[in-house]
Design an enzyme around this catalytic site. Structure first.
Site, PDB file in Angstrom:
ATOM      1  N   TYR A 172      14.724  64.880  55.898  1.00 39.72           N
ATOM      2  CA  TYR A 172      15.273  66.121  55.172  1.00 39.72           C
ATOM      3  C   TYR A 172      14.670  65.847  53.711  1.00 39.72           C
ATOM      4  O   TYR A 172      14.188  66.886  53.120  1.00 39.72           O
ATOM      5  CB  TYR A 172      16.785  66.064  55.037  1.00 39.72           C
ATOM      6  CG  TYR A 172      17.304  67.318  54.196  1.00 39.72           C
ATOM      7  CD1 TYR A 172      17.529  68.604  54.646  1.00 39.72           C
ATOM      8  CD2 TYR A 172      17.883  67.033  53.038  1.00 39.72           C
ATOM      9  CE1 TYR A 172      17.854  69.448  53.963  1.00 39.72           C
ATOM     10  CE2 TYR A 172      18.244  67.888  52.343  1.00 39.72           C
ATOM     11  CZ  TYR A 172      18.595  69.136  52.611  1.00 39.72           C
ATOM     12  OH  TYR A 172      18.934  70.304  51.907  1.00 39.72           O
ATOM     13  N   LYS A 176      11.867  68.487  51.994  1.00 41.27           N
ATOM     14  CA  LYS A 176      12.361  69.402  50.758  1.00 41.27           C
ATOM     15  C   LYS A 176      11.299  68.868  49.617  1.00 41.27           C
ATOM     16  O   LYS A 176      10.955  69.736  48.656  1.00 41.27           O
ATOM     17  CB  LYS A 176      13.838  68.740  50.122  1.00 41.27           C
ATOM     18  CG  LYS A 176      14.842  69.533  50.942  1.00 41.27           C
ATOM     19  CD  LYS A 176      14.704  70.777  51.122  1.00 41.27           C
ATOM     20  CE  LYS A 176      15.995  71.532  51.723  1.00 41.27           C
ATOM     21  NZ  LYS A 176      16.016  73.196  51.825  1.00 41.27           N
ATOM     22  N   THR A 206      29.932  72.876  50.292  1.00 43.07           N
ATOM     23  CA  THR A 206      29.552  73.692  51.327  1.00 43.07           C
ATOM     24  C   THR A 206      29.665  72.824  52.700  1.00 43.07           C
ATOM     25  O   THR A 206      29.909  71.436  52.695  1.00 43.07           O
ATOM     26  CB  THR A 206      28.309  74.377  51.842  1.00 43.07           C
ATOM     27  OG1 THR A 206      27.341  73.314  51.949  1.00 43.07           O
ATOM     28  CG2 THR A 206      28.020  75.071  50.546  1.00 43.07           C
TER      29      THR A 206
END
Length: 262
Positions: A172, A176, A206
């Site tokens: 990840y 990014k 979130t």
């Protein structure tokens, strides 16, 4: 990009009206940062296209709750070339233009950094496909529509993990970091027709990272300079700033991390 009919121009000392986009596409708009960004843009008078993959009902609910009119929930699977091509055709037929693109779609599979064996090729490839290749594929496909107007902007949601080397997985944070590099390169390639930005949040409240609790976010926030848990709307306001306010900027990464990068 132009001021929509009915939007009031500034008077008095002659401040120009802000260039609010007529039409904007937000991927991953059925929840989280994408949802908050769609709401912010709609409140300014923008017709928002809410891109979703599988959460059609949620995207349609968001579209129905936005201020203004002309909004559209549209299936756009960022890892499916056919879905992207169909979305481009729909946007061109329905709107005939695109003034802003927000790449908010993505996903992650948490794998501890030290668990190299657990970060399988399948997880790595899927993570890169959704968080790097997917946003690029959407930019590539919508470039002609974005270039057909004036003052268009692309904003991709990155992550402070790209800078710190700490994130939900090595795949990840690498994806990014690639997205931030892509932002810099595309800013050169797409100038002067399109401005390109990354917005780089950390620890947003979130459900994006499976298993991460709000209490964990709160404890982390207490150690940060601004001591605040970042909300989706905090990130959305940075996105809107890039599109509307930073008209003489491009190729930059905007941190929204409560000072974590310091």
């Amino acid at each position: 990009m132009a001021r929509r009919p009915g939007a009031a121009a500034m008077t008095g000392i002659g401040i120009p009206a802000l260039p609010v986009p007529n039409v904007a596409l937000v991927t991953g708009a059925s929840g989280g940062i994408g949802r908050a960004t769609a709401a912010r843009l709609a409140a300014l008078g923008t017709a928002v296209i809410l891109g979703y993959n599988s959460r059609r009902a949620e995207a349609e609910e968001v579209a129905g709750g936005l201020e203004g009119s002309g909004h559209l929930a549209l299936r756009l699977a960022i890892d499916d070339p056919a879905s992207i091509a169909e979305a481009v055709a729909t946007v061109e037929r329905r709107f005939g233009r695109l003034d802003a693109l927000v790449n908010s779609g993505g996903a992650t599979t948490p794998v501890p950094a030290g668990d190299l064996a657990g970060l399988t090729d399948e997880i790595f490839d899927r993570t890169v496909a959704l968080n790097l290749r997917g946003p690029f594929a959407v930019i590539r496909a919508f470039r002609p529509l974005l270039e057909s107007g004036e003052g268009a902007a692309i904003v991709s949601i990155s992550s402070i993990a790209a800078r710190t080397g700490l994130g939900s997985s090595l795949a990840y944070l690498a994806a990014k970091a690639g997205l931030d590099a892509l932002t810099l390169a595309l800013a050169k390639v797409l100038a002067p027709r399109i401005r390109v930005f990354s917005v780089s949040p950390a620890g947003v409240d979130t459900g994006f990272v499976p298993g991460r609790t709000r209490e964990q976010l709160r404890q982390t926030a207490e150690r940060l300079p601004l001591a605040h848990v970042t909300t989706p709307d905090d990130v959305a306001r940075a996105v809107v700033a890039c599109i509307i306010h930073l008209t003489s900027s491009t190729g930059i990464v905007v941190p929204v991390d409560e000072g974590r990068h310091l």
